[in-house]
Enzyme design. Structure first.
Site, PDB file in Angstrom:
ATOM      1  N   GLU A   1      10.649 -13.199   3.892  1.00  0.00           N
ATOM      2  CA  GLU A   1       9.853 -14.421   4.043  1.00  0.00           C
ATOM      3  C   GLU A   1       9.306 -14.535   5.474  1.00  0.00           C
ATOM      4  O   GLU A   1       8.249 -15.105   5.687  1.00  0.00           O
ATOM      5  CB  GLU A   1      10.697 -15.643   3.651  1.00  0.00           C
ATOM      6  CG  GLU A   1       9.922 -16.930   3.451  1.00  0.00           C
ATOM      7  CD  GLU A   1       8.970 -16.932   2.243  1.00  0.00           C
ATOM      8  OE1 GLU A   1       8.975 -15.967   1.450  1.00  0.00           O
ATOM      9  OE2 GLU A   1       8.213 -17.913   2.116  1.00  0.00           O
TER      10      GLU A   1
ATOM     11  N   HIS B   1       4.287 -10.079   2.534  1.00  0.00           N
ATOM     12  CA  HIS B   1       5.404  -9.491   1.778  1.00  0.00           C
ATOM     13  C   HIS B   1       5.095  -8.024   1.456  1.00  0.00           C
ATOM     14  O   HIS B   1       5.937  -7.148   1.597  1.00  0.00           O
ATOM     15  CB  HIS B   1       5.600 -10.227   0.450  1.00  0.00           C
ATOM     16  CG  HIS B   1       6.351 -11.525   0.565  1.00  0.00           C
ATOM     17  ND1 HIS B   1       7.610 -11.604   1.112  1.00  0.00           N
ATOM     18  CD2 HIS B   1       6.034 -12.788   0.177  1.00  0.00           C
ATOM     19  CE1 HIS B   1       8.035 -12.876   1.047  1.00  0.00           C
ATOM     20  NE2 HIS B   1       7.092 -13.608   0.490  1.00  0.00           N
TER      21      HIS B   1
ATOM     22  N   HIS C   1      -0.207 -14.778   2.477  1.00  0.00           N
ATOM     23  CA  HIS C   1       1.259 -14.824   2.401  1.00  0.00           C
ATOM     24  C   HIS C   1       1.786 -13.594   1.650  1.00  0.00           C
ATOM     25  O   HIS C   1       2.662 -12.872   2.135  1.00  0.00           O
ATOM     26  CB  HIS C   1       1.684 -16.113   1.684  1.00  0.00           C
ATOM     27  CG  HIS C   1       3.166 -16.275   1.498  1.00  0.00           C
ATOM     28  ND1 HIS C   1       3.939 -17.024   2.360  1.00  0.00           N
ATOM     29  CD2 HIS C   1       4.019 -15.781   0.568  1.00  0.00           C
ATOM     30  CE1 HIS C   1       5.211 -16.977   1.949  1.00  0.00           C
ATOM     31  NE2 HIS C   1       5.283 -16.226   0.862  1.00  0.00           N
ATOM     32  N   GLU C   2       1.234 -13.354   0.467  1.00  0.00           N
ATOM     33  CA  GLU C   2       1.717 -12.213  -0.331  1.00  0.00           C
ATOM     34  C   GLU C   2       1.391 -10.887   0.358  1.00  0.00           C
ATOM     35  O   GLU C   2       2.152  -9.927   0.253  1.00  0.00           O
ATOM     36  CB  GLU C   2       1.154 -12.253  -1.758  1.00  0.00           C
ATOM     37  CG  GLU C   2       1.549 -13.486  -2.575  1.00  0.00           C
ATOM     38  CD  GLU C   2       3.047 -13.783  -2.609  1.00  0.00           C
ATOM     39  OE1 GLU C   2       3.853 -12.841  -2.556  1.00  0.00           O
ATOM     40  OE2 GLU C   2       3.409 -14.983  -2.663  1.00  0.00           O
TER      41      GLU C   2
HETATM   42 MG    MG Z   1       7.267 -15.726  -0.130  1.00  0.00          MG
END
Ligand code: MG
Length: 509
Positions: A303, A277, A273-274
């Site tokens: 996001e 980003h 997830h990171e």
């Molecule tokens: Mg996030």
């Protein structure tokens, strides 16, 4: 002395003068970013008080620099210029917006919000650990009061909550979010019921209980980041209580993760997830560095990138096959499970009261609940007093589970204690845009999941760079989405995505 022109990007002399003046604001943001990264990773615990003091002072200085009369005058002059290119117009848009926001909220209200949210955060922690909403209630009442005033100062056309939404997602309105939820909630609920009947996606999995060696899991995370293409000379992986990404510049984008010692998918997918980003920030056009448009377009678009890597790529059978060997080699215990079984563990579907632990399918129901309550708090239709019972009733009705207590219900998230009202909807918006990216990637990259299975992530990175990342915040989020993905935010793509993934896909495995 204005900066030198960057051909094709920044050429207009007024813009160059603005960028030159902006540089100190950027530098301050850079320092504050590093301070906040340090606070979450390596700062000794007792450093917290002075760090908060220093950060507060710098935040005030930053506001002052944004409202510097010389800069404001230049930006106003630039607003009237014709013949600016898209990048230059982006600079003017981002700064005009920052100035407008900074001007409309009185400094006393900003200071009051900062002070109360500091106290509220401590009160929230205590209230949550004792599962007692009454200990947080007086703080939340003051915060809601402040946010209502803030909305009035900022101004809005239709709904006071619009003013707050816009702070986190430029241009997002209640009428947009209402329409998105109207389209996705029925599909989520009917898909969920079918998933339960068909039984491919389990509610629980034995791997959730299996303990792992933290060193081994760290090797997995680093190997996965290598595979995805995280450039170690431009980033770092550290540990923090709540995983996050911080961008200090185009060439310094750091991520964190956490190791709980069991249920390894949590550490794995929070890292992926990171990465999503971080990749966004790492792939912004380098020529935009140290300018107001160097960062991602908005919370929602950001996001969408993390969710795309975490859910669309990460929680897929193709990705599971890709990393199976790596898991077997480092963790060992995964050898007892074939790739399909491992995939079922990664993508299990279980309605639970806690948002952060919820699955991809039911996640947006949690956001809808908060969205409805926040709207009501801002209009005054919902009283802070009634929140715990309203929360529990809605959770039962929407998600099918009733929180056992306040800690599991109304007190579960930190956001309200930080006075972040209007933030939650950007999570759902991110999920909707991620599904649009899935659709577009599938159309543009022949055999999208074959690329994933073969580990050819360079093609996927390049697709995202070209369509979305390189622009930074040159365009406002709605414009970027339409330009990059060929249509305005379309909740039907999310419906198509969950129907495909949760109903069609299992039949082919
Ligand atoms: Mg996030």
């Amino acid at each position: 002395m204005p900066l030198k022109p960057v051909p094709g990007v920044f050429e207009n002399p007024v813009i160059l003068e603005i960028l030159e003046r902006y540089r100190v604001i950027w530098a301050l943001g850079h320092a504050m970013g590093l301070m906040s990264w340090d606070s979450e990773t390596y700062m000794p615990p007792k450093g917290v008080e002075e760090r908060a003091l220093a950060s507060g002072e710098l935040a005030r200085l930053r506001q002052k620099l944004i409202l510097d009369p010389e800069l404001v005058k230049l930006v106003e002059k630039a607003e009237r210029l014709e013949g600016l290119n898209d990048y230059e117009r982006g600079v003017v848009r981002v700064l005009s917006r920052a100035i407008r926001i900074a001007r409309s909220i009185p400094p006393e209200l900003v200071a009051e919000e900062a002070r109360i949210s500091q106290e509220a955060r401590e009160a929230w922690r205590r209230a949550r650990s004792e599962s007692d909403f009454s200990k947080f209630k007086p703080y939340l009442e003051r915060i809601v009061e402040i946010e209502r005033k803030k909305a009035e100062h900022l101004g809005y056309e239709d709904h006071p909550y619009d003013a707050l939404l816009d702070l986190y997602e430029e241009g997002l309105r209640v009428k947009d979010m209402d329409a998105y939820f109207d389209r996705i909630i029925p599909t989520i609920r009917s898909t969920f019921e079918k998933v339960r009947r068909e039984g491919f996606y389990p509610e629980r999995h034995p791997l959730e209980e299996v303990r792992y060696d933290v060193k081994a899991m760290e090797r997995v995370n680093r190997a996965v980041l290598d595979m995805l293409g995280y450039p170690w000379d431009r980033g770092r992986l550290d540990v923090s209580a709540h995983p996050f990404t911080i961008e200090l510049g185009v060439n310094d984008v750091r991520i964190t993760t956490r190791y709980e010692g069991f249920d390894f998918r949590r550490a794995l997918f929070s890292t992926v997830h990171e990465f999503g980003h971080a990749l966004y920030e790492l792939q912004v056009d380098e020529r935009l560095k140290a300018t107001p448009i160097a960062g991602g377009a908005s919370m929602g678009v950001h996001e969408s990138q993390s969710r795309f890597w975490e859910n669309v790529i990460g929680r897929s059978p193709a990705f599971t096959s890709r990393i199976k060997g790596l898991l077997d080699e480092n963790l060992g215990f995964t050898r007892d499970y074939d790739p399909v079984e491992l995939y079922r563990y990664f993508a299990l579907v279980r309605p639970i009261p806690i948002r952060v632990d919820s699955d991809e399918l039911t996640y947006n129901l949690h956001i809808y609940l908060r969205y409805e309550l926040e709207k009501g708090l801002i209009t005054g239709e919902v009283k802070v007093d009634d929140l715990p019972s309203l929360w529990n009733d809605m959770s039962e009705e929407l998600i099918g589970v009733r929180p056992k207590n306040d800690a599991e219900g109304v007190l579960q998230d930190i956001h309200w204690s930080l006075a972040a009202i209007g933030y939650f909807p950007t999570y759902t918006l991110g999920n909707l845009i991620a599904a649009m990216v899935w659709k577009a990637a599938d159309a543009h990259l022949k055999g999208f999941y074959t690329l994933v299975e073969e580990g050819r992530f360079d093609a996927i990175r390049e697709f995202l760079r070209e369509k979305i990342h390189r622009w930074g915040s040159t365009y406002e989020p709605k414009v970027l989405v339409e330009k990059a993905l060929g249509e305005p935010v379309n909740p039907e793509r999310f419906n198509e995505y969950i129907t495909w993934k949760y109903l069609d896909l299992p039949r082919k495995l």
